[in-house]
Design a protein around this motif. Structure first.
Motif, mmCIF file in Angstrom:
data_model
loop_
_atom_site.group_PDB
_atom_site.id
_atom_site.type_symbol
_atom_site.label_atom_id
_atom_site.label_comp_id
_atom_site.label_asym_id
_atom_site.label_seq_id
_atom_site.Cartn_x
_atom_site.Cartn_y
_atom_site.Cartn_z
ATOM 1 N N GLY A 127 8.456 -47.949 -56.673
ATOM 2 C CA GLY A 127 9.725 -48.610 -56.926
ATOM 3 C C GLY A 127 10.815 -47.927 -56.131
ATOM 4 O O GLY A 127 10.686 -46.757 -55.764
ATOM 5 N N MET A 128 11.884 -48.622 -55.845
ATOM 6 C CA MET A 128 12.972 -48.057 -55.058
ATOM 7 C C MET A 128 14.120 -47.633 -55.982
ATOM 8 O O MET A 128 14.538 -48.378 -56.862
ATOM 9 N N VAL A 129 14.590 -46.404 -55.768
ATOM 10 C CA VAL A 129 15.781 -45.911 -56.454
ATOM 11 C C VAL A 129 16.813 -45.639 -55.375
ATOM 12 O O VAL A 129 16.509 -45.032 -54.341
ATOM 13 N N HIS A 130 18.033 -46.086 -55.603
ATOM 14 C CA HIS A 130 19.078 -45.900 -54.598
ATOM 15 C C HIS A 130 20.416 -45.703 -55.305
ATOM 16 O O HIS A 130 20.550 -45.970 -56.506
ATOM 17 N N GLY A 131 21.388 -45.229 -54.567
ATOM 18 C CA GLY A 131 22.704 -45.031 -55.157
ATOM 19 C C GLY A 131 23.618 -44.282 -54.219
ATOM 20 O O GLY A 131 23.375 -44.172 -53.014
ATOM 21 N N THR A 132 24.681 -43.745 -54.807
ATOM 22 C CA THR A 132 25.692 -43.010 -54.042
ATOM 23 C C THR A 132 26.073 -41.759 -54.802
ATOM 24 O O THR A 132 26.196 -41.782 -56.037
ATOM 25 N N SER A 220 13.820 -52.234 -58.180
ATOM 26 C CA SER A 220 14.909 -51.493 -57.542
ATOM 27 C C SER A 220 15.901 -51.070 -58.610
ATOM 28 O O SER A 220 16.319 -51.885 -59.436
ATOM 29 N N THR A 221 16.254 -49.798 -58.614
ATOM 30 C CA THR A 221 17.162 -49.241 -59.621
ATOM 31 C C THR A 221 18.288 -48.498 -58.923
ATOM 32 O O THR A 221 18.048 -47.714 -57.999
#
Length: 598
Positions: A127-132, A220-221
């Protein structure tokens, strides 16, 4: 072949430092990897690695047996193969791709495996984890390390932010604690991460996200993190792991992972600015419990450590089924520090005794013989020799040999890796290397088991020239022997052997039959015996003079399996006949076996 960036061959070699161009590439490193890329932007194959050579520095000493002062060859090459596949260094201290060499690198961490799955896609399972990551003053946290930890599954995975503070990571499904830490704020320095070259890492206090990230396969989270700018006054500069309550007589500069066996209670001793007994310590790892923190007034050090307190955190570590990493997060007031993957937690130390190493044919203990099949048992009630679920070897490797590593288990005899047939927590089936023949009459063989980085103490076992034993249909011997009749049937009361016929008796432990040209190699199928090779064995039947065995040696195309070709005397009585087979040169004799005669 050596290093040739244009031959499209991926070669591991010892660097030729007499070549100035090669010497400049090595530049004092233990090893380097030199990848070549297709670089035409926007074209098919852009970024594809077309050649990757690994060069080892001959100025350093390498070992595969843990020799003092040497770099572990398997660890170094494992790390460099990561680079050959395109992996950067990681911010996870205990991972194989951490920049400093460590024996722990033999075992891939989840961080390393997640890279391989994402880059060479089994991506549907991730799974994809993304952020800033943003600083509270509105500036992005550039070139910051992001760590994702799922303590329940013992996952520890790292990422790095871009200049605008954004980041992403492909990870296995799970529930992750996510936090950010500054690059260069701890053990991992700016120069260690190649992709951060030319960037200016932001300086800030480590901080966790406000909530956990639930990750599903293919999902995606988004996880955003806010951090406070400014360097933390907290740092662990020296540390050691000791048994709980034991004296702290030495601490080590914190430059790599701290190895600890699970299934015990230990004290993590720490020294550094801002480290005292009032701090809060959170350990992100499977089955790790913080029982208390105290100042150790009895442990004092001079020099640069003079005046700094030694703080002991008592950790109860549940027995682990496999190696795993754990991270520590320290908070003291508004200040914080973090060390991702700093604890390399192994399963409990494998335990066995000389008497628990037995001939696999008749379970005789007390000695081993070259090339034979042997079983190593764990003590009663213990299962710390390997994984809980047994695993059999899938067959010969690409070199035509049995593997010497299986499910995280390896066994050495005098430092020589033993071929493995089967591993499980309570038992291991191995072939004893032929190399132990050098010990006969001189010394015992040192046997050691390693499971996922947990190394047993060496166990001394006598070595004999031969230890012949016959396989039976049951391990306790209370059943028919494994004997094949001339027609290919298994000898039994219902299928007896005719008088005067030749039968094949199967077992192990024949050692080196002493025939010239009989080239036996550890872990490889036995060749056909040379012409005229009869061996040195005789068979003794009940009430009958000994009979010369037509052939006694290793079964061709098999590994560790022995056979004796025996002619059944023509005057034996019908029914079961008890017999033994003896090595005429040493007097070693098999256990009594049963031959059914027609």
């Amino acid at each position: 072949a050596g290093h040739n960036p244009g031959d499209h061959l991926n070669v591991i070699s010892i660097a030729d430092l007499s070549d100035p161009s090669v010497a400049s590439i090595i530049n004092g490193a233990v090893a380097v990897t030199i990848p070549e890329y297709n670089v035409a932007p926007g074209t098919p194959g852009d970024g594809q690695i077309v050649d990757a050579d690994i060069l080892l520095n001959p100025q350093f000493t390498f070992s595969t047996t843990g020799a003092a002062g040497a770099f572990d060859l398997e660890s170094v090459i494992t790390h460099e193969l990561g680079h050959a596949l395109g992996a950067d260094h990681t911010g996870i201290i205990g991972a194989s791709m951490f920049e400093a060499s460590s024996p722990n690198e033999r075992n891939l961490s989840v961080d390393d495996a997640a890279f391989a799955q994402a880059a060479y896609p089994a991506a549907a399972s991730l799974g994809m984890v993304h952020g800033t990551v943003m600083q509270s003053n509105g500036a992005p946290a550039a070139a910051a390390l992001v760590t994702l930890a799922d303590p329940a599954q013992a996952f520890t995975i790292g990422a790095i932010t871009r200049q605008d503070g954004t980041w992403s990571a492909a990870v296995p499904p799970g529930n992750y604690i996510v936090y950010a830490e500054p690059l260069g704020g701890g053990i991992v320095q700016h120069a260690d991460i190649y992709s951060a070259a030319g960037e200016s890492p932001s300086v800030f206090q480590p901080a966790p996200a406000s909530s956990m990230a639930a990750v599903t396969a293919g999902g995606s989270t988004e996880v955003d993190i806010s951090v406070v700018p400014g360097a933390s006054p907290i740092a662990v500069t020296f540390a050691a792991v000791v048994p709980s309550g034991a004296a702290v007589s030495q601490v080590y500069s914190l430059g790599g992972p701290l190895a600890v066996n699970s299934g015990q209670t230990v004290d993590l001793a720490m020294i550094g600015p801002g480290i005292d007994e009032s701090m809060r310590l959170n350990v992100l790892g499977r089955g790790v419990h913080v029982l208390g923190i105290r100042r150790d007034a009895s442990a004092t050090f001079g020099g640069s450590l003079a005046g700094l307190p030694v703080v002991r955190a008592t950790l109860q570590i549940d027995a682990q089924p496999s190696a795993a990493l754990a991270s520590i997060f320290i908070q003291e007031g508004a200040n914080s520090a973090s060390y991702s993957g700093i604890l390399f937690i192994t399963p409990p130390v494998p335990a066995f005794s000389a008497q628990s190493i037995v001939n696999s044919a008749d379970y005789t203990s007390g000695a081993i013989s070259p090339g034979g099949l042997y079983t190593i048992f764990a003590p009663a009630g213990a299962a710390n020799l390997g994984p809980a679920t047994g695993m059999a070897t899938p067959g010969l490797n690409q070199y035509g040999a049995l593997p010497a590593s299986l499910a995280g288990v390896s066994v050495t005899f005098d430092g020589v890796a033993a071929p493995l047939f089967f591993v499980r927590g309570d038992m291991i089936n191995v072939q004893v290397p032929f190399e132990v023949a050098a010990d006969i009459g001189t010394k015992n063989a040192a046997v050691a088991v390693n499971f996922d980085g947990a190394q047993s103490a060496p166990v001394q076992v006598p070595v004999v020239a031969s230890q012949p034993a016959i396989f039976t249909e049951r391990s306790d011997g209370a059943a028919d022997s494994i004997i094949v009749n001339p027609d290919g049937s298994l000898n039994s009361a219902a299928s007896p052997a005719p008088r005067g016929s030749s039968v094949v008796v199967y077992g192990s432990g024949v050692g080196n039959p002493g025939c010239s040209g009989y080239a036996l190699q550890t872990g490889q199928p036995a060749p056909a015996p040379p012409s005229g090779c009869a061996g040195r064995y005789v068979a003794s039947f009940a009430g009958h003079a000994p009979v010369a065995v037509a052939f006694g040696g290793w079964t061709p195309t098999m590994i560790g399996l022995a056979q004796w070709n025996v002619q059944v005397p023509g005057d034996l009585a019908s029914g079961p006949d008890a017999f033994t087979i003896t090595d005429a040169s040493t007097g070693a004799t098999t256990q009594p076996a049963t031959l059914w005669v027609q």
